[in-house]
Design a protein around this motif. Structure first.
Motif, PDB file in Angstrom:
ATOM      1  N   MET A 564       0.630  -1.236   0.102  1.00  0.00           N
ATOM      2  CA  MET A 564       0.010  -0.016   0.221  1.00  0.00           C
ATOM      3  C   MET A 564       0.940   1.409   0.060  1.00  0.00           C
ATOM      4  SD  MET A 564      -2.879   1.153   2.886  1.00  0.00           S
ATOM      5  CE  MET A 564      -3.866  -0.536   2.612  1.00  0.00           C
ATOM      6  N   GLN A 565       2.152   1.185   0.778  1.00  0.00           N
ATOM      7  CA  GLN A 565       2.963   2.154   0.667  1.00  0.00           C
ATOM      8  C   GLN A 565       3.711   2.688  -0.211  1.00  0.00           C
ATOM      9  OE1 GLN A 565       2.297   3.954   3.606  1.00  0.00           O
ATOM     10  NE2 GLN A 565       0.778   2.300   3.870  1.00  0.00           N
ATOM     11  N   ILE A 566       4.255   1.484  -1.229  1.00  0.00           N
ATOM     12  CA  ILE A 566       5.204   1.801  -2.149  1.00  0.00           C
ATOM     13  C   ILE A 566       4.416   1.698  -3.856  1.00  0.00           C
ATOM     14  CG2 ILE A 566       7.012   0.420  -0.933  1.00  0.00           C
ATOM     15  CD1 ILE A 566       6.587  -2.028  -2.889  1.00  0.00           C
ATOM     16  N   ILE A 567       3.352   1.101  -3.686  1.00  0.00           N
ATOM     17  CA  ILE A 567       2.821   1.277  -5.190  1.00  0.00           C
ATOM     18  C   ILE A 567       1.840   2.466  -5.307  1.00  0.00           C
ATOM     19  CG2 ILE A 567       1.172   0.127  -6.778  1.00  0.00           C
ATOM     20  CD1 ILE A 567       1.987  -2.633  -5.345  1.00  0.00           C
ATOM     21  N   PRO A 568       1.728   3.232  -6.383  1.00  0.00           N
ATOM     22  CA  PRO A 568       2.460   2.904  -7.542  1.00  0.00           C
ATOM     23  C   PRO A 568       3.914   3.730  -7.557  1.00  0.00           C
ATOM     24  CG  PRO A 568       0.907   4.504  -8.092  1.00  0.00           C
ATOM     25  CD  PRO A 568       0.777   4.108  -6.616  1.00  0.00           C
ATOM     26  N   GLY A 569       4.117   4.422  -6.547  1.00  0.00           N
ATOM     27  CA  GLY A 569       5.265   5.481  -6.481  1.00  0.00           C
ATOM     28  C   GLY A 569       6.686   4.750  -6.828  1.00  0.00           C
ATOM     29  N   ILE A 570       6.764   3.508  -6.465  1.00  0.00           N
ATOM     30  CA  ILE A 570       8.148   3.008  -6.557  1.00  0.00           C
ATOM     31  C   ILE A 570       8.186   2.495  -8.085  1.00  0.00           C
ATOM     32  CG2 ILE A 570       7.357   0.326  -6.481  1.00  0.00           C
ATOM     33  CD1 ILE A 570      10.015   0.037  -4.555  1.00  0.00           C
ATOM     34  N   LEU A 571       7.370   2.507  -8.872  1.00  0.00           N
ATOM     35  CA  LEU A 571       7.412   2.246 -10.238  1.00  0.00           C
ATOM     36  C   LEU A 571       7.882   3.368 -10.947  1.00  0.00           C
ATOM     37  CD1 LEU A 571       4.086   0.019 -10.711  1.00  0.00           C
ATOM     38  CD2 LEU A 571       6.238  -0.742 -10.416  1.00  0.00           C
ATOM     39  N   ASN A 572       7.834   4.639 -10.526  1.00  0.00           N
ATOM     40  CA  ASN A 572       8.424   5.806 -11.026  1.00  0.00           C
ATOM     41  C   ASN A 572      10.043   5.768 -11.406  1.00  0.00           C
ATOM     42  OD1 ASN A 572       5.844   7.180 -11.142  1.00  0.00           O
ATOM     43  ND2 ASN A 572       6.267   7.923  -8.981  1.00  0.00           N
ATOM     44  N   GLY A 573      10.662   4.614 -10.371  1.00  0.00           N
ATOM     45  CA  GLY A 573      11.929   4.513 -10.726  1.00  0.00           C
ATOM     46  C   GLY A 573      12.290   3.696 -11.975  1.00  0.00           C
ATOM     47  N   ILE A 574      11.327   3.044 -12.611  1.00  0.00           N
ATOM     48  CA  ILE A 574      11.502   2.308 -13.870  1.00  0.00           C
ATOM     49  C   ILE A 574      12.565   3.159 -14.848  1.00  0.00           C
ATOM     50  CG2 ILE A 574      10.882   1.171 -16.090  1.00  0.00           C
ATOM     51  CD1 ILE A 574       8.514   0.359 -13.914  1.00  0.00           C
ATOM     52  N   ASP A 575      11.879   4.453 -15.337  1.00  0.00           N
ATOM     53  CA  ASP A 575      12.560   4.941 -16.543  1.00  0.00           C
ATOM     54  C   ASP A 575      13.825   5.586 -16.133  1.00  0.00           C
ATOM     55  OD1 ASP A 575      10.217   4.745 -17.905  1.00  0.00           O
ATOM     56  OD2 ASP A 575       9.336   6.491 -17.277  1.00  0.00           O
ATOM     57  N   PRO A 576      14.252   6.191 -14.799  1.00  0.00           N
ATOM     58  CA  PRO A 576      15.455   6.607 -14.301  1.00  0.00           C
ATOM     59  C   PRO A 576      16.445   5.488 -14.227  1.00  0.00           C
ATOM     60  CG  PRO A 576      14.125   7.578 -12.928  1.00  0.00           C
ATOM     61  CD  PRO A 576      13.209   6.398 -13.839  1.00  0.00           C
ATOM     62  N   ALA A 577      16.060   4.203 -14.294  1.00  0.00           N
ATOM     63  CA  ALA A 577      16.932   3.041 -14.444  1.00  0.00           C
ATOM     64  C   ALA A 577      17.458   2.666 -15.766  1.00  0.00           C
ATOM     65  CB  ALA A 577      16.232   1.729 -13.541  1.00  0.00           C
ATOM     66  N   PHE A 578      16.506   2.818 -16.402  1.00  0.00           N
ATOM     67  CA  PHE A 578      16.855   2.492 -17.907  1.00  0.00           C
ATOM     68  C   PHE A 578      17.601   3.209 -18.576  1.00  0.00           C
ATOM     69  CE2 PHE A 578      13.449  -0.722 -17.463  1.00  0.00           C
ATOM     70  CZ  PHE A 578      14.080  -1.659 -18.176  1.00  0.00           C
ATOM     71  N   ARG A 579      17.518   4.888 -18.201  1.00  0.00           N
ATOM     72  CA  ARG A 579      18.331   5.946 -18.720  1.00  0.00           C
ATOM     73  C   ARG A 579      19.583   5.851 -18.289  1.00  0.00           C
ATOM     74  NH1 ARG A 579      13.683   9.211 -17.748  1.00  0.00           N
ATOM     75  NH2 ARG A 579      14.378   9.879 -15.808  1.00  0.00           N
ATOM     76  N   GLU A 580      19.908   5.278 -17.029  1.00  0.00           N
ATOM     77  CA  GLU A 580      21.148   5.178 -16.470  1.00  0.00           C
ATOM     78  C   GLU A 580      21.860   4.207 -17.063  1.00  0.00           C
ATOM     79  OE1 GLU A 580      23.197   3.871 -12.257  1.00  0.00           O
ATOM     80  OE2 GLU A 580      20.993   4.779 -12.372  1.00  0.00           O
ATOM     81  N   LYS A 581      21.214   3.177 -17.838  1.00  0.00           N
ATOM     82  CA  LYS A 581      22.044   2.226 -18.534  1.00  0.00           C
ATOM     83  C   LYS A 581      21.897   2.368 -19.890  1.00  0.00           C
ATOM     84  CE  LYS A 581      22.182  -0.989 -15.426  1.00  0.00           C
ATOM     85  NZ  LYS A 581      23.335  -1.862 -15.108  1.00  0.00           N
ATOM     86  N   GLY A 582      21.318   3.481 -20.390  1.00  0.00           N
ATOM     87  CA  GLY A 582      21.499   3.926 -21.697  1.00  0.00           C
ATOM     88  C   GLY A 582      20.455   3.730 -22.809  1.00  0.00           C
ATOM     89  N   LEU A 583      19.314   3.174 -22.032  1.00  0.00           N
ATOM     90  CA  LEU A 583      18.143   2.659 -22.858  1.00  0.00           C
ATOM     91  C   LEU A 583      17.046   3.624 -23.149  1.00  0.00           C
ATOM     92  CD1 LEU A 583      18.200  -1.245 -21.705  1.00  0.00           C
ATOM     93  CD2 LEU A 583      19.202  -0.262 -23.858  1.00  0.00           C
ATOM     94  N   ASP A 584      16.490   3.971 -24.079  1.00  0.00           N
ATOM     95  CA  ASP A 584      15.323   4.802 -24.176  1.00  0.00           C
ATOM     96  C   ASP A 584      14.045   3.925 -24.788  1.00  0.00           C
ATOM     97  OD1 ASP A 584      16.007   4.478 -26.841  1.00  0.00           O
ATOM     98  OD2 ASP A 584      16.371   6.590 -27.083  1.00  0.00           O
ATOM     99  N   ARG A 585      14.448   2.836 -25.299  1.00  0.00           N
ATOM    100  CA  ARG A 585      13.250   2.221 -25.797  1.00  0.00           C
ATOM    101  C   ARG A 585      13.466   0.684 -25.220  1.00  0.00           C
ATOM    102  NH1 ARG A 585       9.806   3.849 -29.560  1.00  0.00           N
ATOM    103  NH2 ARG A 585       9.188   1.582 -30.235  1.00  0.00           N
ATOM    104  N   TYR A 586      12.127   0.387 -24.453  1.00  0.00           N
ATOM    105  CA  TYR A 586      12.050  -0.961 -23.900  1.00  0.00           C
ATOM    106  C   TYR A 586      10.897  -1.527 -23.635  1.00  0.00           C
ATOM    107  CZ  TYR A 586      11.961   2.397 -20.128  1.00  0.00           C
ATOM    108  OH  TYR A 586      11.224   3.190 -19.319  1.00  0.00           O
ATOM    109  N   ILE A 587      10.780  -2.839 -23.296  1.00  0.00           N
ATOM    110  CA  ILE A 587       9.441  -3.292 -22.930  1.00  0.00           C
ATOM    111  C   ILE A 587       9.347  -3.881 -21.404  1.00  0.00           C
ATOM    112  CG2 ILE A 587       7.837  -5.230 -23.236  1.00  0.00           C
ATOM    113  CD1 ILE A 587       8.407  -5.233 -26.094  1.00  0.00           C
ATOM    114  N   CYS A 588       8.858  -3.079 -20.640  1.00  0.00           N
ATOM    115  CA  CYS A 588       8.726  -3.240 -19.256  1.00  0.00           C
ATOM    116  C   CYS A 588       7.249  -2.859 -18.675  1.00  0.00           C
ATOM    117  CB  CYS A 588       9.937  -2.651 -18.438  1.00  0.00           C
ATOM    118  SG  CYS A 588       9.839  -2.846 -16.761  1.00  0.00           S
ATOM    119  N   PRO A 589       6.377  -3.821 -18.472  1.00  0.00           N
ATOM    120  CA  PRO A 589       5.087  -3.319 -17.888  1.00  0.00           C
ATOM    121  C   PRO A 589       5.347  -2.498 -16.601  1.00  0.00           C
ATOM    122  CG  PRO A 589       5.150  -5.610 -18.458  1.00  0.00           C
ATOM    123  CD  PRO A 589       6.715  -5.142 -18.393  1.00  0.00           C
ATOM    124  N   ARG A 590       4.207  -1.428 -16.344  1.00  0.00           N
ATOM    125  CA  ARG A 590       4.315  -0.439 -15.307  1.00  0.00           C
ATOM    126  C   ARG A 590       3.672  -1.211 -14.253  1.00  0.00           C
ATOM    127  NH1 ARG A 590       5.851   4.378 -14.167  1.00  0.00           N
ATOM    128  NH2 ARG A 590       4.654   5.718 -12.482  1.00  0.00           N
TER     129      ARG A 590
END
Length: 731
Positions: A564-590
């Motif tokens: 209840m505390q982490i959803i959906p806020g923790i999913l906001n960390g998906i995009d920064p994680a991929f940008r840090e890896k240099g990926l801008d297109r990917y398939i990752c369900p939110r």
């Protein structure tokens, strides 16, 4: 008691607590098979008394009207050859989806409803949403017995001359209304969750961490002598979570923090800090670490989010109210939690003596006074004379005055009477003299009459819950309702002594503690004395906990204190994680996938040898006053299906099933491989129901993946799930 079985197209999954291996044999005896089921009708359990008038109304009015609405009824003669018992009724219930309970004024004082049968229904209700509908005939809603088995049931008034009631029954049976659940025994699950997720890692190393800290090493010897190395876990009656005690009490000052890092199973590690405080009274100051266990916030959060309702009985009236958290049910749960936490900590040698669990009424008591006296008692070995004398096992006290300290309740059976006298003699030999023996004071009365009188005079009520007790026919609905009210209003503390199967304990007895009967070593005697005298529960009584409700409490804690505390806020960390890896297109369900393998094998993270690899982590989310960061793993998945993109990603983690595995390894609980798998299934079902019914907006961001890992791989399961998601919505 009479039972009718009504069949349905939608077969309920069988979450069976008792003797799973005998299901097929039992079903065959009942002649309830797939071939005999009309696949176009509902599957309902109908429960009513055997009073002649009730039987006539059920037979002439209720059953025919239900049949007109395409309800197929299997009559009594299909199970007449079968002896009704807790096990048989439980198995019949688990082949159904709903329960109809017919209650009239006649049935209130009838002997149709034993504790044994009531317990079977309670067990079924725990894992089935919208499970019960009460059919009232010539009875007001205010006259419905105050019993947990009737809580939150839909109520329909049956009439001889009107048919509208039948439509209301069908609406209640088939509707999707959210079920507000009663907070039954969540304490074991919460206590185990707190121990295996926190205490077992922190408590054994706490003293060394404090002594290694710069703060401690720079203090004088005098100051060091006033530092307690125990963790004081204070539980306020209000269930309010306190992140910093210095902000709520001017006699408490923040001093420093002790950083602690530890790795836990289920693919996570934790970095956290414990706060050191100074507590001052006059010219004297002590130092300690204290916190409110995060699990207590479950009660408030669940009610705030309309998942659970705590019940409250007005003093002196017996009238029920759905009110705030300052309620009797909550007090019972907190007292249970206190005993469960103390029992678990004292069981494990590295943790013994490293923590103090203390309940207190934060409306009447100052936290600084409670802590100061506890630390002083610990450091100076002073037995303090105060209104709450027993600090080791503080309970939430009432203002009630009790004529007797304890009564031992049993039925008039030679074997039961022998066990009862054994307990009484042991307590008397250990200076507990003020014992009420109701066989002497109330000779000739029935068990129900003795219990009603005794519960108004004693602080403690020990019930020998033998087979004879459970089937006693004097315990009518009316009697049990009155007993429930008295125990609640007078705050009588009930201890159950049972020979086997702690799951078969009726909630209407509002029991505080369960002690298994130990015929060989008589350890139950010492356990009972420890509880009543207020002493810490020692190693010899470590079998005092039952596993039946672990999944129930664990699910509530996991939903309200974590997901209840982490959803959906923790999913906001998906995009920064991929940008840090240099990926801008990917398939990752939110979406966060919570994985529940049937075996409870959740060591490490979700990676496998070939197809699932760890990719990155989401950004941390801080809970519990920003002291504890939480994050989720992002995994790279290689597909084997030609029509699916070669690589895709998902956010996932194991559910905390390691708790079941560790409880299985512990001798405190009676889990084995088979019952552990049953608990896992129940845990999964409760999680799904809670998310769906109470948190629909958050449920879309979370999916529970329960699978048999002996037959399928997680990679195959996840591939099928992600294949169904439109790729253009997953980037």
């Amino acid at each position: 008691m009479h039972i009718w079985c009504v069949e349905s197209v939608k077969r309920s999954e069988k979450y069976i607590f008792a003797e799973v291996k005998d299901i097929k044999r039992e079903e065959k005896e009942m002649e309830v098979t797939d071939e005999s089921i009309d696949q176009q009708n509902l599957n309902v359990f109908l429960w009513h008394s055997k009073e002649l008038k009730d039987l006539q109304i059920v037979t002439d009015i209720v059953v025919p009207r239900m049949e007109q609405l395409n309800v197929k009824i299997y009559p009594q003669d299909r199970i007449e050859a079968r002896q009704l018992s807790t096990t048989s009724v439980t198995k019949l219930l688990n082949m159904t989806e709903k329960i109809l309970i017919f209650i009239s004024k006649n049935s209130l004082c009838s002997t149709w409803c034993s504790l044994e049968l009531m317990t079977s229904v309670e067990q079924f209700q725990r894992i089935n949403s919208c499970a019960t509908v009460l059919l009232l005939y010539d009875l007001l809603e205010s006259e419905v017995p105050h019993l947990p088995v009737f809580d939150d049931a839909a109520i329909v008034h049956v009439s001889n001359d009107k048919d509208e009631w039948a439509d209301k029954v069908m609406e209640a049976l088939t509707g999707e209304r959210c079920r507000i659940m009663k907070a039954r025994n969540v304490a074991p699950g919460l206590a185990w969750s707190h121990f295996y997720g926190f205490q077992q890692y922190v408590l054994p190393i706490l003293e060394s961490k404090v002594k290694e800290s710069d703060w401690y090493r720079t203090q004088s010897a005098e100051i060091q002598s006033k530092v307690s190395f125990k963790l004081y876990e204070v539980i306020p009656k209000s269930c309010r979570q306190q992140d910093d005690f210095s902000k709520v009490d001017r006699n408490i000052q923040f001093v420093t923090t002790i950083p602690i890092t530890f790795y836990i199973r289920a693919g996570n590690h934790r970095n956290m800090q414990l706060m050191v405080y100074s507590i001052t009274d006059g010219q004297e100051t002590f130092y300690c670490m204290c916190e409110t266990p995060s699990v207590i916030s479950v009660f408030r959060k669940m009610e705030d989010h309309n998942l659970v309702r705590f019940e409250h009985i007005y003093e002196g009236t017996g009238e029920h109210s759905e009110a705030s958290l300052k309620v009797d049910d909550c007090t019972l749960q907190l007292n249970r939690l206190c005993y469960a936490m103390k029992s678990i900590v004292n069981h494990f040698e590295p943790c013994t003596g490293t923590a103090r669990v203390m309940l207190f009424d934060d409306e009447k008591e100052s936290i600084s006074n409670v802590l100061f006296d506890a630390v002083k008692e610990e450091l100076q070995h002073v037995e303090l004379k105060m209104q709450y004398a027993k600090l080791k096992t503080r309970l939430l006290e009432s203002d009630q005055q009790y004529q007797f300290e304890v009564c031992v309740a049993s039925v008039e059976h030679n074997e039961d009477r022998t066990k009862k006298n054994q307990i009484i003699n042991y307590l008397k030999a250990n200076d507990i003299k003020n014992i009420l023996d109701y066989d002497i004071i109330y000779p000739g009365l029935s068990l129900s009459q003795k219990l009603l009188k005794t519960s108004q005079k004693c602080r403690w009520l020990i019930c020998l819950l033998t087979r004879n007790f459970m089937t006693d026919e004097s315990l009518t609905l009316s009697c049990l309702s009155k007993l429930n009210d008295i125990i609640c209003r007078k705050q009588v503390r009930v201890i159950i002594v049972r020979e086997n199967d702690a799951r078969a304990i009726p909630e209407c007895l509002r029991w505080l503690m369960y002690v298994p009967f130990d015929e060989r070593n008589h350890s139950h005697l010492k356990g009972l004395y420890s509880i009543i005298s207020g002493n810490d529960i020692q190693m010899e009584t470590q079998r005092m906990l039952s596993y039946g409700d672990v999944a129930y409490g664990l699910a509530w804690g996991y939903i309200s204190n974590y997901l209840m505390q982490i959803i959906p806020g923790i999913l906001n960390g998906i995009d920064p994680a991929f940008r840090e890896k240099g990926l801008d297109r990917y398939i990752c369900p939110r979406k966060l996938y919570i994985v529940l393998p049937k075996s409870c094998n959740v060591v490490g993270d979700l990676t496998d040898k070939e197809r699932i690899k760890f990719f990155s982590s989401t950004s941390s989310t801080y809970l519990f006053g920003n002291k504890r960061p939480f994050y989720c793993g992002i995994y790279k998945m290689t597909s084997t299906i030609a029509s699916v993109v070669k690589n895709f990603y998902f956010v996932g983690q194991f559910a905390p099933l390691y708790l079941f595995q560790e409880m299985k390894d512990s001798i405190m609980y009676q889990l084995n491989s088979e019952t552990m798998e049953i608990e896992t299934e129940v845990f999964y079902k409760i999680l799904c129901d809670l998310m769906k019914n109470a948190l629909p907006k958050k449920a879309m961001f979370c999916e529970f993946v329960y699978f048999d890992d002996s037959k399928s791989s997680l990679a195959d399961i996840m591939e099928q799930k992600i294949k169904q998601i439109p790729h253009d919505t997953s980037y």
